[in-house]
Design an enzyme around this catalytic site. Structure first.
Site, PDB file in Angstrom:
ATOM      1  N   ALA A  88      -9.108  -2.682   5.666  1.00  0.00           N
ATOM      2  CA  ALA A  88      -8.964  -2.065   4.343  1.00  0.00           C
ATOM      3  C   ALA A  88     -10.209  -1.245   3.977  1.00  0.00           C
ATOM      4  CB  ALA A  88      -8.649  -3.111   3.272  1.00  0.00           C
ATOM      5  N   ARG A 134       0.829  -1.204   0.000  1.00  0.00           N
ATOM      6  CA  ARG A 134       0.000   0.000   0.000  1.00  0.00           C
ATOM      7  C   ARG A 134       0.869   1.262   0.000  1.00  0.00           C
ATOM      8  NH1 ARG A 134      -5.405   1.000   0.202  1.00  0.00           N
ATOM      9  NH2 ARG A 134      -6.138  -1.120   0.374  1.00  0.00           N
ATOM     10  N   GLU A 172     -10.763   4.500   6.436  1.00  0.00           N
ATOM     11  CA  GLU A 172      -9.366   4.917   6.532  1.00  0.00           C
ATOM     12  C   GLU A 172      -9.028   6.215   5.797  1.00  0.00           C
ATOM     13  OE1 GLU A 172      -8.392   0.940   4.992  1.00  0.00           O
ATOM     14  OE2 GLU A 172      -6.725   0.993   6.398  1.00  0.00           O
ATOM     15  N   ARG A 217      -4.900   1.982  10.605  1.00  0.00           N
ATOM     16  CA  ARG A 217      -5.739   2.837   9.749  1.00  0.00           C
ATOM     17  C   ARG A 217      -4.957   3.500   8.601  1.00  0.00           C
ATOM     18  NH1 ARG A 217     -10.296   6.401  12.823  1.00  0.00           N
ATOM     19  NH2 ARG A 217     -11.900   6.325  11.216  1.00  0.00           N
TER      20      ARG A 217
HETATM   21  N1  MTE Z   1     -13.743   3.687  13.551  1.00  0.00           N
HETATM   22  C1  MTE Z   1     -13.853   3.426  14.870  1.00  0.00           C
HETATM   23  N2  MTE Z   1     -14.750   4.114  15.592  1.00  0.00           N
HETATM   24  N3  MTE Z   1     -13.060   2.484  15.472  1.00  0.00           N
HETATM   25  C2  MTE Z   1     -12.119   1.769  14.761  1.00  0.00           C
HETATM   26  O1  MTE Z   1     -11.423   0.918  15.317  1.00  0.00           O
HETATM   27  N4  MTE Z   1     -11.061   1.376  12.560  1.00  0.00           N
HETATM   28  C3  MTE Z   1     -10.747   1.952  11.256  1.00  0.00           C
HETATM   29  C4  MTE Z   1     -12.014   2.461  10.566  1.00  0.00           C
HETATM   30  N5  MTE Z   1     -12.800   3.271  11.465  1.00  0.00           N
HETATM   31  C5  MTE Z   1     -11.979   2.036  13.354  1.00  0.00           C
HETATM   32  C6  MTE Z   1     -12.850   3.001  12.787  1.00  0.00           C
HETATM   33  C7  MTE Z   1     -10.079   1.032  10.345  1.00  0.00           C
HETATM   34  S1  MTE Z   1      -8.417   0.799  10.511  1.00  0.00           S
HETATM   35  C8  MTE Z   1     -10.742   0.395   9.337  1.00  0.00           C
HETATM   36  S2  MTE Z   1      -9.924  -0.576   8.238  1.00  0.00           S
HETATM   37  C9  MTE Z   1     -12.195   0.518   9.166  1.00  0.00           C
HETATM   38  O2  MTE Z   1     -12.783   1.326  10.174  1.00  0.00           O
HETATM   39  C10 MTE Z   1     -12.817  -0.863   9.209  1.00  0.00           C
HETATM   40  O3  MTE Z   1     -14.194  -0.835   9.136  1.00  0.00           O
HETATM   41  P1  MTE Z   1     -15.005  -0.659   7.765  1.00  0.00           P
HETATM   42  O4  MTE Z   1     -14.322  -1.487   6.727  1.00  0.00           O
HETATM   43  O5  MTE Z   1     -16.360  -1.162   8.108  1.00  0.00           O
HETATM   44  O6  MTE Z   1     -14.965   0.798   7.444  1.00  0.00           O
HETATM   45  N1  HPA Z   2      -5.608  -3.393   4.567  1.00  0.00           N
HETATM   46  C1  HPA Z   2      -5.759  -3.958   5.769  1.00  0.00           C
HETATM   47  N2  HPA Z   2      -5.482  -5.216   6.028  1.00  0.00           N
HETATM   48  C2  HPA Z   2      -5.011  -5.960   5.026  1.00  0.00           C
HETATM   49  C3  HPA Z   2      -4.822  -5.428   3.755  1.00  0.00           C
HETATM   50  C4  HPA Z   2      -5.138  -4.075   3.508  1.00  0.00           C
HETATM   51  O1  HPA Z   2      -4.997  -3.543   2.412  1.00  0.00           O
HETATM   52  N3  HPA Z   2      -4.349  -6.402   2.973  1.00  0.00           N
HETATM   53  C5  HPA Z   2      -4.222  -7.472   3.770  1.00  0.00           C
HETATM   54  N4  HPA Z   2      -4.630  -7.227   5.014  1.00  0.00           N
HETATM   55 MO1  MOS Z   3      -7.755  -1.107   9.045  1.00  0.00          MO
HETATM   56  S1  MOS Z   3      -5.725  -0.695   9.238  1.00  0.00           S
HETATM   57  O1  MOS Z   3      -7.413  -1.910   7.518  1.00  0.00           O
HETATM   58  O2  MOS Z   3      -7.850  -2.377  10.138  1.00  0.00           O
END
Ligand code: MTE
Ligand code: HPA
Ligand code: MOS
Length: 758
Positions: free
Chosen positions: A511, A315, A717, A347
């Site tokens: 992701a 990434r 993210e 994130r």
């Molecule tokens: N939001 C909250 N409140 N708490 C979290 O731990 N994690 C983040 C984001 N938003 C997070 C968050 C991360 S690292 C990711 S990858 C995404 O939420 C994962 O959830 P989604 O794929 O449903 O957006």
């Molecule tokens: N994001 C988060 N987790 C992952 C990814 C990514 O792109 N690829 C593999 N694990």
């Molecule tokens: Mo989010 S770093 O892909 O859990």
């Protein structure tokens, strides 16, 4: 997919919002403990690198309440918690590779007894010199991920021929997740080797696999369940698996339920963080600032083991040009092995680190040419990536222009210039940032999801899918999708915990793909059921299935003059009587993504999410202290599934990014011990660090051109990167180009003093 929506797209509050606020939401530690529950604690390595000769455990074993001490030799299956491949020890065996590494597990009647005994374990370690910097890792060619290069054109020739050329080097630090709920698991042994593990995890399936490997049992013996996490941010993608496996190993060896909850210090020492990066770059450009050639190295600190560093490096390298075009370019990224804790998902997953590169490059070019960085930025926007994937240049320009318009860029510039001219010590600065963030797991096969929908005979719907809830609002979004399919109020959709028993073989909720993947999987399951129900309704109404309308809790035939109707619940009962199954699974895989790892080319992302920010800062040149005064954010969420949730995600991500870039500094001493293992010395943003003016807007009228669920876009993210605008504002205020991150007051002060002394 562009039809008007009734339930999806509504700004509904998080399903647990009131419970979060009142303390009624149950987190793992709030579950009633089964009778006989024991508590575990980890004994951690006091040194960063050494040969582990043995552990003196006699004193610990004799302490009151201690039931068992578990070392590597006691593990029933394999002592291997690697999320990818093999070869990462759960408990150190023979060698210690980072400060805070787990050496042994103490199981006791109470948590206090376990913690006291764990502290009384004395390891015998022959200390070896640790590798603590990325530079040293590079010099030793100690690869966790060997260099990978995206190449287009001929950077070397183009650099040599460029009218202007600059080189630079800078660092970006790592970041501690600092989820409010720390790592925790409760393992409950059952019959015949069964193990039920409640785990605060983004990845129940990986937890299941790692537990089964550590216990030496087939996957079907292990069930992992998670109702919600109190924050995760990537920190509970792989690290939660070994915490759960440690609890399960203790439960298997004692035959009793075992809870393992890491104290904050242990959590900060023993679990991975965001990868710090070192950047070296060499850019060629013309007199107007047009980018001609770039050769750059992005080297991440992988820590002592692989974990998910491959994905992070991928990434970083695919986001290193962000939304800028360079005709002749060589981008190389790698991760080096050090004696730090193994760094992990956080994130953005390498994307934020990648996107920092061009900000320093553009700032350096602007300073060199004496032009405004804004002009150079806008003249170098790309319409494709260097690995051959199209970008939407129109959206890049739109988000940038709208953020600048919202912030009143030109007026603000004038105001700041007047302020700076009149104030002897305070300086204000303005900066922008634009971002194109690729959505999809970098590993194509991870882009899949499953769902399971039951309808009961009262018309209530139970929804299960493979995604986990960490506060991001995934559960309400997927419930809205199901409500939309049946056209019933969202309250009729019952949200359930995530469990490997209901949805098998899932990917991590990561992701940012949670709602993209699970939304479509749930849509598929619900659509199957709706079609079955429509068949029964058609017989009942004497019409065709196509003529059956589901609308706002009712079902009726679209026949002119007909006033027949059924409630959704009555139709469910009719289906049951007709012996039609009211349970269905759904499955989704992201189409069209591909990546050629040899050529380093392809279209690895289903689409890009775009965002832009303008930030204004004030800097005290006597102390280096600074503050973000205002931030205007515009984020592309496509046709948002839930604008209230998305706004919250954008604000939260921005503030988390602000912490990473301006105040959160991981500090290791010369022996490789992290010395700031708590919030008193590791400074996460507080409520007063939130800019007093924080205006967030979703880009309007921009449904996703990719066929995502209801044309929405992921949001989790990408907005974290928008905090980079604050760095650019600090560059402007301090009058510097090169700025190591985080831009703490100390660092800014050093920069200012260096300027004074020339
Ligand atoms: N939001 C909250 N409140 N708490 C979290 O731990 N994690 C983040 C984001 N938003 C997070 C968050 C991360 S690292 C990711 S990858 C995404 O939420 C994962 O959830 P989604 O794929 O449903 O957006
Ligand atoms: N994001 C988060 N987790 C992952 C990814 C990514 O792109 N690829 C593999 N694990
Ligand atoms: Mo989010 S770093 O892909 O859990």
């Amino acid at each position: 997919m562009n039809a008007p929506l009734r339930f999806a797209g509504q700004a509904l509050r998080h399903d647990s919002a009131l419970k979060h606020a009142t303390g009624q939401a149950r987190f793992l530690d709030d579950l009633p403990e089964p009778a006989g529950t024991l508590h575990a604690a980890l004994a951690l390595s006091p040194v960063a690198h050494g040969r582990l000769l043995g552990l003196d455990t006699a004193a610990a074993a004799a302490m009151p309440g201690v039931v068992r001490i578990i070392t590597a030799a006691d593990i029933p299956g394999e002592n291997d918690i690697a999320p990818i491949g093999h070869g990462e020890a759960m408990l150190a065996d023979g060698v210690v590779e980072h400060h805070g590494q787990s050496l042994a597990l103490v199981v006791a009647e109470t948590r206090d007894a376990a913690l006291r005994a764990a502290a009384a374990i004395t390891p015998r370690i022959e200390v070896l010199p640790p590798v603590l910097s990325i530079e040293e890792g590079l010099a030793r060619e100690a690869w966790i991920i060997p260099p990978q290069t995206i190449r287009e054109g001929d950077a070397a020739t183009a650099l040599a021929a460029a009218p202007h050329r600059l080189r630079g080097e800078f660092h970006a630090g790592g970041q501690e997740h600092f989820y409010l709920e720390g790592q925790i698991a409760l393992a409950i042994p059952g019959e015949d080797g069964e193990m039920l593990v409640h785990s605060s995890t983004q990845h129940p399936t990986e937890g299941q696999h790692v537990i089964a490997r550590v216990l030496g049992v087939p996957y079907h013996r292990v069930t992992v369940q998670c109702r919600r996490m109190g924050g995760a941010f990537g920190g509970k993608e792989s690290n939660a698996s070994w915490v759960a496996a440690a609890a399960a190993a203790a439960a298997a060896l004692t035959g009793r339920p075992v809870k393992l909850r890491l104290p904050r210090r242990a959590d900060m020492a023993a679990t991975g963080k965001r990868h710090p990066f070192l950047y070296r770059w060499d850019v060629g450009f013309d007199a107007t600032g047009k980018l001609l050639a770039l050769d750059a190295l992005l080297a991440g600190d992988g820590g002592h083991s692989l974990d998910m560093s491959g994905g992070v490096v991928f990434r970083a390298v695919t986001h290193a040009l962000n939304c800028y075009a360079v005709p002749d370019v060589t981008l190389t990224a790698c991760a080096v092995k050090t004696n730090h804790v193994s760094n992990t998902a956080f994130r953005g997953f390498g994307g934020p680190q990648g996107a920092l590169l061009m900000e320093e490059v553009l700032a350096a070019i602007a300073a060199h040419l004496g032009r405004e960085v804004e002009a150079i930025r806008a003249e170098n926007f790309a319409d494709r990536t260097p690995y051959g994937q199209a970008l939407e240049a129109g959206l890049i320009r739109r988000v940038h222009a709208e953020a600048k318009r919202d912030a009143g860029w030109a007026e603000k510039q004038a105001e700041i210039a007047a302020f700076n001219a009149s104030h002897p010590t305070l300086r204000r600065g303005l900066g922008s940032f634009v971002c194109a963030f690729g959505i999809s797991f970098g590993i194509p096969h991870l882009n899949q999801a499953g769902a399971l929908v039951h309808i009961y005979t009262d018309g209530s719907i139970r929804l299960a899918h493979g995604g986990t809830e960490m506060g991001q609002g995934l559960f309400i979004k997927v419930a809205q999708v199901v409500a939309e399919v049946f056209s019933v109020p969202v309250e009729q959709v019952g949200i359930s915990a995530t469990t490997t028993a209901e949805i098998p073989n899932t990917s991590a909720t990561a992701a940012s793909t949670g709602s993209d993947l699970n939304g479509w999987a749930a849509h598929a399951a619900a659509t199957t059921l709706r079609e079955r129900m429509a068949g029964v309704a058609a017989t009942h109404f004497g019409c065709t299935a196509e003529e059956v309308v589901f609308e706002n809790g009712a079902v009726f035939p679209a026949k002119p003059g007909s006033n027949e109707r059924l409630s959704f619940g009555d139709l469910a009962k009719l289906c049951w009587k007709a012996r039609v199954s009211l349970s269905a699974t759904g499955f989704y895989k992201t189409p069209d993504i591909h990546w050629d790892a040899q050529a380093m080319r392809g279209e690895p992302f289903f689409y890009f999410s775009y965002g832009a920010a303008v930030a204004e800062v004030i800097l005290d040149t006597l102390t280096g202290e600074h503050r973000c005064l205002s931030a205007h954010l515009v984020q592309d969420c496509g046709r948002s599934l839930n604008p209230a949730i998305d706004l919250g995600q954008i604000e939260g991500a921005f503030v988390q990014g602000l912490g990473w870039l301006t105040s959160e500094e991981l500090f290791w001493d010369a022996e490789g011990r992290q010395r700031n293992l708590g919030p008193s010395t590791y400074k996460i943003p507080g409520s007063r660090d939130v800019p007093p003016i924080l205006r967030t807007r979703l880009l309007e009228g921009a449904p996703n051109r990719a066929a995502t669920i209801f044309r929405s876009k992921a949001v989790g993210e990408p907005p974290l990167l928008l905090a980079t605008a604050v760095v650019n504002a600090l560059r402007a205020a301090a009058g510097v180009v090169r700025l190591d991150l985080p831009a703490t007051p100390e660092r800014l002060l050093l920069n200012l003093r260096a300027q004074e002394t020339g």
